[in-house]
Design a protein around this motif. Structure first.
Motif, PDB file in Angstrom:
ATOM      1  N   PHE A 200     -34.774  10.577  26.462  1.00  0.00           N
ATOM      2  CA  PHE A 200     -33.605  10.940  27.257  1.00  0.00           C
ATOM      3  C   PHE A 200     -32.331  10.713  26.454  1.00  0.00           C
ATOM      4  O   PHE A 200     -31.418  11.548  26.460  1.00  0.00           O
ATOM      5  CB  PHE A 200     -33.574  10.116  28.554  1.00  0.00           C
ATOM      6  N   VAL A 201     -32.263   9.593  25.743  1.00  0.00           N
ATOM      7  CA  VAL A 201     -31.086   9.287  24.930  1.00  0.00           C
ATOM      8  C   VAL A 201     -30.947  10.286  23.787  1.00  0.00           C
ATOM      9  O   VAL A 201     -29.834  10.733  23.472  1.00  0.00           O
ATOM     10  CB  VAL A 201     -31.149   7.838  24.390  1.00  0.00           C
ATOM     11  N   ILE A 202     -32.045  10.640  23.164  1.00  0.00           N
ATOM     12  CA  ILE A 202     -31.995  11.609  22.061  1.00  0.00           C
ATOM     13  C   ILE A 202     -31.412  12.939  22.532  1.00  0.00           C
ATOM     14  O   ILE A 202     -30.500  13.500  21.903  1.00  0.00           O
ATOM     15  CB  ILE A 202     -33.398  11.827  21.453  1.00  0.00           C
ATOM     16  N   THR A 203     -31.915  13.448  23.656  1.00  0.00           N
ATOM     17  CA  THR A 203     -31.493  14.781  24.114  1.00  0.00           C
ATOM     18  C   THR A 203     -30.110  14.791  24.772  1.00  0.00           C
ATOM     19  O   THR A 203     -29.401  15.791  24.703  1.00  0.00           O
ATOM     20  CB  THR A 203     -32.517  15.372  25.100  1.00  0.00           C
ATOM     21  N   HIS A 204     -29.714  13.659  25.380  1.00  0.00           N
ATOM     22  CA  HIS A 204     -28.455  13.639  26.135  1.00  0.00           C
ATOM     23  C   HIS A 204     -27.301  12.946  25.410  1.00  0.00           C
ATOM     24  O   HIS A 204     -26.138  13.144  25.784  1.00  0.00           O
ATOM     25  CB  HIS A 204     -28.665  12.961  27.490  1.00  0.00           C
ATOM     26  N   VAL A 205     -27.622  12.144  24.383  1.00  0.00           N
ATOM     27  CA  VAL A 205     -26.557  11.416  23.681  1.00  0.00           C
ATOM     28  C   VAL A 205     -26.620  11.631  22.163  1.00  0.00           C
ATOM     29  O   VAL A 205     -25.680  12.177  21.573  1.00  0.00           O
ATOM     30  CB  VAL A 205     -26.597   9.894  23.990  1.00  0.00           C
ATOM     31  N   LEU A 206     -27.692  11.226  21.543  1.00  0.00           N
ATOM     32  CA  LEU A 206     -27.738  11.248  20.072  1.00  0.00           C
ATOM     33  C   LEU A 206     -27.568  12.654  19.499  1.00  0.00           C
ATOM     34  O   LEU A 206     -26.779  12.856  18.562  1.00  0.00           O
ATOM     35  CB  LEU A 206     -29.045  10.624  19.573  1.00  0.00           C
TER      36      LEU A 206
END
Length: 367
Positions: A200-206
Motif C-alpha cells: 500500500f505504501v509503495i503504490t500510494h506514497v513511495l
C-alpha cells in the motif's frame, strides 16, 4: 554521424568533471561553518558517517556526505546513494499512507480501531485512529528489549507484543509516545486495503512521491546500504546485532537516503500530490481532552514544534538501533533539512542544534 576526436571527448569530460567539482565547492563554501561542525563530529569519533541534504524553495542547495558508510572498507557516505536506517522518520511516510487511506474511504480518523481490527482485544475504553496517530491512545511503548526483536514477525504478529496490556490512561486525556500506535494503524490499513501495508505504501506514497531509494528494512542486501553501528567506548564503533523491523514498518521500519527524505519534504511543501487542507490535520498539534490549552507538540505522525531557536517546523526525529535521523520541514522559510547517521543515538543534541542554526545562517547570508 561524425564522432568527436578522442582528445576532444576527453577534454570535454575533464571540463564537465571540473565544473561539477566547482559547483560542489561553491555549495560547500556557502555552508562552511556547518561543514566544520560535522567534520569535527567525525574527527572526534562522535559518529561514523553522516549525510545532510538541505533544500530551499524546492531546490537542493546543499547535499554532502561525511565520514564512512562502512568503516572497515572505507566506503564514504554519498547523500544520493547511502541508505540509512531512518527509524521514526518512517512515521511521516506512514502518515501519508494513512492520509491516502482516509482519502479513499478505507478508514476514518475518528472511527474506532475495532471497526478495522475487530480481533484486537477490547480495552476499558474505545480508541480512535486519530488518537493512535497522535499518541493519545494510552497504549504503552517498548518494554525491555522488544525494540531489538530479531524474530521475523508479521505486522499482525507484532501486535501480540502489547495487545494484552492495559491502557496507561483513558484515550485523549494524556500524551504518551508509543511506536505501537502506528503498528496498529498499519494493520488497520492492511486489513481494509486487503493488501500488505508495504505494498500500500509503495503504490500510494513511495512511487507517486518518487522515493526511489526508500525501502522496507528486511535485512536484505541493498545497493548503498550503510553498516549500522553503535558506540563502543569513546572512540570506537561496533556493528549492531541483527534486528527485524518489518513488524514495525510504519513506526520505524524504513531505510532511505537524505536526498530521498528531503524530496519527500518538498512534495509536502509543494501541495502537488497532497492538498494542504488534507495535510493540515496531520501537521497540526493535538490537544488533550482534559486541557485544550496544553499542546502535545505532535500532529498525526508528525512532530509539530519549534526548534531550539524558535523556528516552527513539522517533521520527525528518528532514533533506532544503528540509525539516527532528523527530518525538519520549515514551511515559513520553505526549507527542508534532512540529517541521517549510521549509528544509534549519538546523544549530541546541542551539536545538531548548532548545525541547524549554522545552516540557516548560511541560507540567510546568501539570499
Amino acid at each position: 554521424m561524425r564522432r568527436l576526436p578522442h582528445s576532444i571527448l576527453v577534454s570535454c569530460l575533464i571540463i564537465f568533471s571540473c565544473s561539477n567539482q566547482l559547483l560542489a565547492q561553491r555549495a560547500t563554501e556557502k555552508f562552511n561553518r556547518a561543514e566544520r561542525i560535522i567534520s569535527r563530529m567525525i574527527r572526534k569519533h562522535k559518529i561514523p558517517g553522516l549525510a545532510i541534504t538541505v533544500s530551499k524553495n524546492q531546490e537542493v542547495v546543499w547535499s554532502e556526505g561525511f565520514g564512512y558508510a562502512d568503516l572497515k572498507n572505507k566506503i564514504p557516505v554519498i547523500p544520493n546513494n547511502t541508505v540509512f536506517r531512518i527509524a521514526s522518520v518512517s512515521k511521516p511516510i506512514a502518515a501519508m499512507a494513512l492520509l491516502k487511506a482516509v482519502e479513499e474511504g478505507l478508514v476514518m480518523l475518528d472511527s474506532s480501531i475495532y471497526n478495522y481490527v475487530p480481533y484486537f482485544p477490547k480495552k476499558r475504553y474505545d480508541i480512535s485512529i486519530r488518537q493512535l496517530a497522535g499518541h493519545l491512545s494510552g497504549i504503552r511503548n517498548y518494554k525491555g528489549n522488544e525494540f531489538k526483536n530479531n524474530k521475523p514477525l508479521s505486522i499482525r504478529d507484532g501486535i501480540k507484543l502489547f495487545e494484552s496490556d492495559s491502557l496507561l490512561f483513558k484515550p485523549g486525556t494524556n500524551f504518551a509516545y508509543s511506536s505501537y500506535n502506528w503498528n496498529l494503524i498499519s494493520l488497520a490499513i492492511q486489513e481494509q486495503a486487503n493488501i500488505p501495508f508495504e505494498d500500500f505504501v509503495i503504490t500510494h506514497v513511495l512511487n507517486p512521491f518518487q522515493l526511489n531509494k526508500t525501502v522496507a528494512d528486511k535485512n536484505k542486501v541493498i545497493d548503498g546500504k550503510a553498516i549500522f553501528y553503535k558506540k563502543k567506548g569513546k572512540r570506537r564503533f561496533k556493528p549492531v546485532s541483527e534486528v527485524s523491523n518489518y513488524f514495525k514498518l510504519a513506526s520505524g521500519g524504513y531505510l532511505s537516503t537524505s536526498e530521498d527524505i528531503t524530496n519527500f519534504g518538498n512534495v509536502l511543501l509543494k501541495d502537488s500530490l497532497i492538498q494542504h487542507d488534507q495535510l493540515k490535520p496531520f501537521i497540526t498539534a493535538q490537544k488533550l481532552n482534559t486541557d485544550e490549552s496544553r499542546s502535545t507538540y505532535y500532529g498525526l505522525g508528525f512532530e509539530v514544534s519549534n526548534d531550539s531557536s524558535g523556528r516552527f517546523y513539522f517533521g520527525h526525529v528518528g532514533s533506532g538501533l544503528g540509525g539516527y535521523g532528523i527530518f525538519y520541514i520549515y514551511p515559513e522559510q520553505g526549507v527542508v533539512i534532512t540529517i541521517l547517521i549510521n549509528c544509534s543515538n549519538p546523544e549530541i543534541d546541542k551539536t545538531f542544534n548548532k548545525l541547524i542554526d549554522s545552516v540557516f545562517e548560511s541560507l540567510e547570508s546568501n539570499q
